[in-house]
Design an enzyme around this catalytic site. Structure first.
Site, PDB file in Angstrom:
ATOM      1  N   TRP A 127     -36.538 -26.692 -12.548  1.00 49.93           N
ATOM      2  CA  TRP A 127     -35.601 -26.112 -11.573  1.00 49.93           C
ATOM      3  C   TRP A 127     -34.194 -26.597 -11.950  1.00 49.93           C
ATOM      4  O   TRP A 127     -33.971 -27.808 -12.082  1.00 49.93           O
ATOM      5  CB  TRP A 127     -35.994 -26.599 -10.173  1.00 49.93           C
ATOM      6  CG  TRP A 127     -35.170 -26.044  -9.052  1.00 49.93           C
ATOM      7  CD1 TRP A 127     -34.839 -24.744  -8.840  1.00 49.93           C
ATOM      8  CD2 TRP A 127     -34.603 -26.801  -7.979  1.00 49.93           C
ATOM      9  NE1 TRP A 127     -34.098 -24.636  -7.684  1.00 49.93           N
ATOM     10  CE2 TRP A 127     -33.941 -25.885  -7.135  1.00 49.93           C
ATOM     11  CE3 TRP A 127     -34.596 -28.157  -7.638  1.00 49.93           C
ATOM     12  CZ2 TRP A 127     -33.273 -26.276  -5.992  1.00 49.93           C
ATOM     13  CZ3 TRP A 127     -33.940 -28.548  -6.490  1.00 49.93           C
ATOM     14  CH2 TRP A 127     -33.284 -27.611  -5.676  1.00 49.93           C
ATOM     15  N   ASP A 208     -42.424 -33.084  -7.253  1.00 47.93           N
ATOM     16  CA  ASP A 208     -41.688 -32.181  -6.380  1.00 47.93           C
ATOM     17  C   ASP A 208     -42.679 -31.111  -5.939  1.00 47.93           C
ATOM     18  O   ASP A 208     -43.210 -30.371  -6.785  1.00 47.93           O
ATOM     19  CB  ASP A 208     -40.506 -31.568  -7.169  1.00 47.93           C
ATOM     20  CG  ASP A 208     -39.628 -30.687  -6.283  1.00 47.93           C
ATOM     21  OD1 ASP A 208     -39.978 -30.450  -5.117  1.00 47.93           O
ATOM     22  OD2 ASP A 208     -38.575 -30.234  -6.785  1.00 47.93           O
ATOM     23  N   ALA A 210     -42.869 -27.994  -3.499  1.00 47.93           N
ATOM     24  CA  ALA A 210     -42.069 -27.134  -2.629  1.00 47.93           C
ATOM     25  C   ALA A 210     -42.786 -25.837  -2.273  1.00 47.93           C
ATOM     26  O   ALA A 210     -42.245 -25.018  -1.520  1.00 47.93           O
ATOM     27  CB  ALA A 210     -40.737 -26.813  -3.309  1.00 47.93           C
ATOM     28  N   LYS A 243     -40.288 -23.096   2.181  1.00 47.78           N
ATOM     29  CA  LYS A 243     -41.034 -21.901   1.811  1.00 47.78           C
ATOM     30  C   LYS A 243     -42.295 -21.738   2.650  1.00 47.78           C
ATOM     31  O   LYS A 243     -42.526 -20.674   3.218  1.00 47.78           O
ATOM     32  CB  LYS A 243     -41.412 -21.964   0.333  1.00 47.78           C
ATOM     33  CG  LYS A 243     -40.328 -21.551  -0.633  1.00 47.78           C
ATOM     34  CD  LYS A 243     -39.262 -22.521  -0.863  1.00 47.78           C
ATOM     35  CE  LYS A 243     -38.212 -21.988  -1.820  1.00 47.78           C
ATOM     36  NZ  LYS A 243     -37.274 -23.023  -2.222  1.00 47.78           N
TER      37      LYS A 243
HETATM   38  C1  LMR Z   1     -35.087 -21.382  -6.016  1.00 54.45           C
HETATM   39  O1  LMR Z   1     -35.439 -22.013  -7.017  1.00 54.45           O
HETATM   40  O2  LMR Z   1     -34.716 -20.200  -6.059  1.00 54.45           O
HETATM   41  C2  LMR Z   1     -35.159 -22.040  -4.678  1.00 54.45           C
HETATM   42  O3  LMR Z   1     -35.679 -23.312  -4.797  1.00 54.45           O
HETATM   43  C3  LMR Z   1     -33.877 -21.992  -3.943  1.00 54.45           C
HETATM   44  C4  LMR Z   1     -32.838 -22.883  -4.506  1.00 54.45           C
HETATM   45  O4  LMR Z   1     -32.272 -23.656  -3.734  1.00 54.45           O
HETATM   46  O5  LMR Z   1     -32.546 -22.812  -5.707  1.00 54.45           O
END
Ligand code: LMR
Length: 394
Positions: A127, A208, A210, A243
């Site tokens: 991410w 992590d 999520a 989420k």
């Molecule tokens: C994403 O990866 O799109 C989500 O986790 C929202 C974000 O805050 O980036």
């Protein structure tokens, strides 16, 4: 003073969100930011969330501060949801945080406080905000191989080889389930091998999580986290309710620090509370209270789980529909990975020029690395996307 400021790099996901909003075309599809949308294109407030909010509205008689760690009942409920009985409660320090991002940020700060020379090993890719926050805090990151661009699965041998280059005290950041951005995940046998490397090399695990409930099911998606948490010496877990409870804007997260020693757990707990105090004092309460109300009431919990399961199954259905449509149009199985991936995202493996072409020519928005949000699709947009993917030559 302000003239010293320099423009900061835009967050790619949020910049895309803005571009989509500004696009005047009627025919456009948003597959960017990770937000669930139902068949009508709406991100609904979940039924149990509405019911819990009503109950809180009726029963709450004060808005006085909770504690620096948030309401202990929230931590207990979340620990039960994520870890079940895998780890004794006395070994877990936990604080409420503003969303999963807040949990990651606090975890990274804790790492830096405890071991300023620790490096954080991150999956390639991960991410983007993991990297952004780590860079901002001046923590060294080391990518480990993860996504295999050919198979669109996990390059597991590469991953293990890279993790074996970590030094004692380094941190391995792992996605508990539904890997973001790729959608490619380890199986439990592979997770056990990762645990073996962590233990053999004296590493610290950080997970992590999520998207619990978005992959193979609420319990199934927690299995890897439970395995790691119960098998390694030191473990951090950053969890998000954005989420799976659909409470994105309420900023509802939890950070856990697990340690086998009771004295250490007390120190961890005090340090996490200290970090909350330094950064924002008391964590947000509303979302946490909603989540606690749901998790501690049998009927609300059952309704929440049923709705979450509907969401999960609808995403799996969309994956299958997209894979089938692409198979039909391309006459090949090369997009079969879309049905194998789990969670909100899949990385298509398309070159940035093609991602740009999808946006410019077809009004289809996905992140530049070709991450697409499956939950942004519906039965009628799948054929449009499939055709566009083939048209631009992915
Ligand atoms: C994403 O990866 O799109 C989500 O986790 C929202 C974000 O805050 O980036």
């Amino acid at each position: 003073m302000f003239h010293n400021l320099k423009p900061q790099p835009a967050d790619k996901i949020l910049a895309l969100m803005q571009m989509y909003r500004e696009d005047p075309r009627d025919q456009k599809i948003d597959l960017g930011v990770g937000v669930y949308k139902n068949a009508e294109g709406v991100t609904p407030v979940m039924r149990a969330v509405k019911a819990a909010e009503q109950r809180i509205w009726e029963e709450q008689d004060t808005k006085a501060y909770t504690g620096l760690a948030g309401d202990p009942a929230y931590a207990d409920a979340m620990i039960g949801l994520i870890l079940g009985t895998a780890v004794p409660r006395g070994n877990i320090a936990a604080v409420a945080t503003p969303g999963g991002t807040g949990a990651c940020r606090q975890a990274f700060e804790l790492i830096r406080m405890a071991n300023p020379t620790a490096r954080v090993f991150v999956s390639n890719p991960t991410w983007p905000n993991h990297l952004s926050i780590l860079n901002y805090l001046g923590i060294e990151t080391v990518p480990y191989r993860y996504f295999d661009g050919e198979t669109r699965g996990v390059d597991f041998d590469g991953m293990i080889e890279d993790l074996n280059s970590a030094n004692a005290g380094d941190v391995v950041l792992l996605h508990g389930c539904c890997h973001n951005p790729t959608g490619a995940n380890l199986n439990l046998v592979q997770w056990q091998e990762v645990v073996n490397v962590i233990n053999a090399r004296g590493l610290v695990a950080m997970i992590d999580i999520a998207y619990q409930g978005f992959g193979d099911g609420l319990e199934e998606d927690a299995q890897a986290t439970r395995l790691v948490a119960s098998s390694v010496k030191h473990c951090l877990i950053a969890a998000s309710c954005s989420k799976n409870f659909g409470v994105y804007r309420e900023r509802t997260g939890l950070l856990m620090a697990i340690s086998a020693d009771a004295g250490q757990t007390r120190l961890n707990q005090d340090t996490l509370a200290f970090l909350n105090r330094q950064n924002y004092s008391f964590p947000p309460d509303h979302g946490a209270r909603v989540v606690t109300t749901i998790l501690t009431d049998d009927a609300l919990r059952a309704d929440w789980q049923a709705e979450l399961e509907e969401v999960r199954l609808s995403m799996l259905g969309l994956r299958q529909q997209l894979a089938n449509e692409l198979q039909r149009l391309s006459g090949s199985d090369r997009f079969g990975f879309i049905a194998q991936h789990r969670g909100m995202f899949s990385r298509l493996g398309a070159a940035p020029e093609l991602v740009e072409k999808l946006r410019a020519d077809h009004g289809i928005y996905m992140v530049g690395d070709s991450r697409l949000n499956i939950a942004g699709l519906n039965a009628s947009s799948v054929p449009i996307l499939a055709k566009a993917i083939i048209d631009v030559g992915v």
